[in-house]
Scaffold this active site. Structure first.
Site, PDB file in Angstrom:
ATOM      1  N   GLN A 194       0.836  -1.195   0.000  1.00  0.00           N
ATOM      2  CA  GLN A 194       0.000   0.000   0.000  1.00  0.00           C
ATOM      3  C   GLN A 194       0.876   1.253   0.000  1.00  0.00           C
ATOM      4  O   GLN A 194       1.866   1.316   0.718  1.00  0.00           O
ATOM      5  CB  GLN A 194      -0.898  -0.001   1.231  1.00  0.00           C
ATOM      6  CG  GLN A 194      -1.873  -1.169   1.280  1.00  0.00           C
ATOM      7  CD  GLN A 194      -3.059  -0.979   0.343  1.00  0.00           C
ATOM      8  OE1 GLN A 194      -3.325   0.112  -0.142  1.00  0.00           O
ATOM      9  NE2 GLN A 194      -3.778  -2.057   0.092  1.00  0.00           N
ATOM     10  N   TYR A 226      -6.040 -11.810  -2.535  1.00  0.00           N
ATOM     11  CA  TYR A 226      -5.068 -11.018  -3.317  1.00  0.00           C
ATOM     12  C   TYR A 226      -4.066 -10.514  -2.292  1.00  0.00           C
ATOM     13  O   TYR A 226      -4.100  -9.366  -1.875  1.00  0.00           O
ATOM     14  CB  TYR A 226      -5.754  -9.852  -4.022  1.00  0.00           C
ATOM     15  CG  TYR A 226      -6.778 -10.273  -5.048  1.00  0.00           C
ATOM     16  CD1 TYR A 226      -6.492 -10.187  -6.414  1.00  0.00           C
ATOM     17  CD2 TYR A 226      -8.027 -10.756  -4.665  1.00  0.00           C
ATOM     18  CE1 TYR A 226      -7.425 -10.560  -7.361  1.00  0.00           C
ATOM     19  CE2 TYR A 226      -8.965 -11.134  -5.606  1.00  0.00           C
ATOM     20  CZ  TYR A 226      -8.657 -11.038  -6.946  1.00  0.00           C
ATOM     21  OH  TYR A 226      -9.585 -11.406  -7.877  1.00  0.00           O
ATOM     22  N   GLU A 241      -1.608 -15.087  -4.522  1.00  0.00           N
ATOM     23  CA  GLU A 241      -1.082 -13.859  -5.120  1.00  0.00           C
ATOM     24  C   GLU A 241      -0.319 -14.258  -6.386  1.00  0.00           C
ATOM     25  O   GLU A 241       0.333 -15.286  -6.411  1.00  0.00           O
ATOM     26  CB  GLU A 241      -0.176 -13.217  -4.047  1.00  0.00           C
ATOM     27  CG  GLU A 241       0.890 -12.282  -4.516  1.00  0.00           C
ATOM     28  CD  GLU A 241       0.346 -10.995  -5.108  1.00  0.00           C
ATOM     29  OE1 GLU A 241      -0.520 -10.354  -4.494  1.00  0.00           O
ATOM     30  OE2 GLU A 241       0.788 -10.644  -6.211  1.00  0.00           O
ATOM     31  N   ASP A 246      -9.041  -8.296  -2.189  1.00  0.00           N
ATOM     32  CA  ASP A 246      -8.495  -6.940  -2.338  1.00  0.00           C
ATOM     33  C   ASP A 246      -7.922  -6.829  -3.749  1.00  0.00           C
ATOM     34  O   ASP A 246      -6.719  -6.722  -3.941  1.00  0.00           O
ATOM     35  CB  ASP A 246      -7.399  -6.746  -1.261  1.00  0.00           C
ATOM     36  CG  ASP A 246      -6.806  -5.349  -1.245  1.00  0.00           C
ATOM     37  OD1 ASP A 246      -7.324  -4.468  -1.951  1.00  0.00           O
ATOM     38  OD2 ASP A 246      -5.823  -5.146  -0.520  1.00  0.00           O
ATOM     39  N   CYS A 288     -10.768  -0.813  -4.915  1.00  0.00           N
ATOM     40  CA  CYS A 288     -10.146   0.470  -5.276  1.00  0.00           C
ATOM     41  C   CYS A 288     -10.787   1.013  -6.543  1.00  0.00           C
ATOM     42  O   CYS A 288     -10.256   1.911  -7.183  1.00  0.00           O
ATOM     43  CB  CYS A 288      -8.636   0.311  -5.446  1.00  0.00           C
ATOM     44  SG  CYS A 288      -8.166  -0.892  -6.678  1.00  0.00           S
TER      45      CYS A 288
END
Ligand code: SAH
Length: 458
Positions: free
Chosen positions: A289, A318, A339, A387, A414
């Site tokens: 992040q 994720y 991932e 995510d 997002c």
């Protein structure tokens, strides 16, 4: 304010701005056609020019403001207003937060997932810092007429904007990038140019771990035979806080920023970031992040809404470097993360050990491939956190989620558009209990939200 590109229609138009678009532009009408004007605010009357006329909309550029909105604030001095990443910097912060909640509502109205009018959409949580929050800078490099630029391309263009100042960037990353620029000039390093120089430095990436102040530098070059690379790396290593220098090689044809091959030139393999009471080691390629201060709040919010119990198996779909799963591990029986970037999975495995976690496993691959396989093997999971990147969830993944039907589920999004689209199918079995947006990127139009989904009683 002269921020329009060279090619534009000379004619000046007076436009009244009615509302804001998804990317933070002002929206008005010219001859009944919608016109997007970046930098203009609702309620304003502005003078604008046409940059490009498309069949259904017009792209405009702001020339000057005739009547300003009371919500307008001073744009940071010394920064080109058309640079990407400052789309809302002219708007009062409280109104930026409102814009982000409104965008979620508008996306739901467009896709209308089941019962969407009844969703509890909470006001956007403000960021702890409105400026200087970004822990990583990825700046493009250009040398024209002997002058070196390090910065970002103006959106949808090939104009590189030199950024001696970037008010959202952490001071340390910003200073180090400029120091690297000075070294490029001192050593006369080759700089890539699509027209004149087929190999050389293309991008400089500087990542800071906020908790330890360790800095990792990656130089991305076109071509791998770069003269003086060793001296260059040695000079960078002398900059205070720099712990390692990596070299990533890309090709002219590659549209992505990073090429396939990365090697360490000097220093330690990873830098260490701390969040809440856990430590995370980061490889250059691994996602982390960009706003570490607010990330703590994001993860706490996500975990609070997961309602975990000690017997649960939790999927972190994720997983990046394993952050969320590692933070949740002591509240559940087992965590399985997945991932696509192998280096990130390696980091996640190392982070599991580093934090003394005994019940978390991380797998390399696409969630939409791994999760159905785990289900075929008979694994049941009770809790799920996703995510995903801006593209949202893959159809196959949604199908598996609906098949397994974990009782509790948090979606960190997002991108409100793909979120609203995914909720259309997810609400076949789930109720949306809460949508809480949280501002990860002040001054930009980017929207992040935590969505609590609960399996519906039949
Ligand atoms: N939850 C992590 C990472 C979120 S970013 C964190 O908060 O740090 C999204 C991550 O998903 C990236 O690390 C990206 O590499 C990964 N990813 C992208 N597509 C994927 C897919 N299809 N399956 C699994 N992971 C994917």
């Amino acid at each position: 304010m002269k921020n329009y590109p060279q090619k534009f229609e000379k004619k000046e138009l007076m436009i009244t701005i009615n509302r804001m678009g998804i990317n933070g532009e002002g929206l008005g009408y010219y001859k009944k056609k919608i016109m997007f004007i970046p930098g203009a605010l609702p309620g304003e009357v502005v003078i604008a020019r046409i940059i490009k006329e498309n069949p259904r909309y017009i792209e405009g550029a702001l020339v000057r403001i005739k009547k300003a909105s009371p919500d307008r604030v001073k744009f940071p001095a010394g920064v080109d207003p058309t640079v990407g990443g400052l789309e809302l910097a002219h708007l009062d912060y409280a109104k930026q937060l409102k814009f982000k909640t409104d965008i979620i509502r508008e996306s739901l109205e467009k896709f209308h997932p089941r019962n969407y009018t009844k969703y509890k959409i909470k006001n956007t949580i403000p960021a702890p810092a409105q400026w200087h929050y970004r822990a990583k800078a990825s700046y493009q490099v250009e040398r024209r007429g002997g002058k070196l630029k390090l910065g970002l391309y103006r959106p949808n263009s090939h104009d590189l904007i030199d950024l001696p100042k970037m008010p959202t960037q952490s001071p340390l990353t910003q200073t180090i990038i400029r120091q690297i620029g000075a070294i490029i000039t001192d050593l006369d390093m080759p700089v890539f140019d699509i027209r004149t120089h087929p190999f050389g430095i293309k991008t400089v990436v500087v990542r800071e771990a906020f908790a330890t102040k360790e800095v990792q530098v990656t130089i991305i070059t076109v071509g791998n035979k770069i003269p003086q690379l060793k001296q260059f790396a040695e000079a960078i290593m002398k900059i205070e806080h720099v712990k390692s220098v990596f070299h990533n090689v890309t090709e002219i044809e590659n549209k992505k920023m990073w090429g396939y091959h990365t090697e360490k030139l000097l220093g330690q393999d990873k830098i260490t970031e701390k969040l809440l009471d856990k430590e995370f080691k980061l490889s250059p390629e691994a996602f982390f992040q960009l706003n570490p201060e607010q990330t703590k709040n994001l993860y706490e919010l996500a975990l609070k809404n997961l309602d975990l119990t000690p017997d649960d198996t939790l999927i972190d779909a994720y997983s990046g470097v394993g952050t969320i799963g590692i933070l949740a591990a002591d509240r559940v029986k087992k965590v399985i993360g997945m991932e696509t970037i192998p280096e990130a999975v390696e980091d996640a495995k190392q982070n599991v050990k580093l934090n003394n976690v005994k019940n978390a496993d991380y797998l390399v691959g696409k969630a939409e491939r791994i999760l159905p396989e785990l289900k075929e093997e008979g694994l049941n999971f009770d809790a799920l956190i996703v995510d995903p990147p801006r593209t949202g969830l893959d159809r196959q993944l949604i199908k598996t989620i609906l098949d397994v039907a974990p009782k509790t589920f948090v979606y960190i999004s997002c991108n409100p558009s793909t979120l609203a689209r995914d909720l259309v199918t997810l609400t076949d079995k789930y109720d949306v209990r809460l949508i809480q947006s949280i501002d990860m990127f002040p001054q930009t139009a980017r929207v992040e939200a935590v969505v609590k989904l609960v399996l519906r009683d039949k």
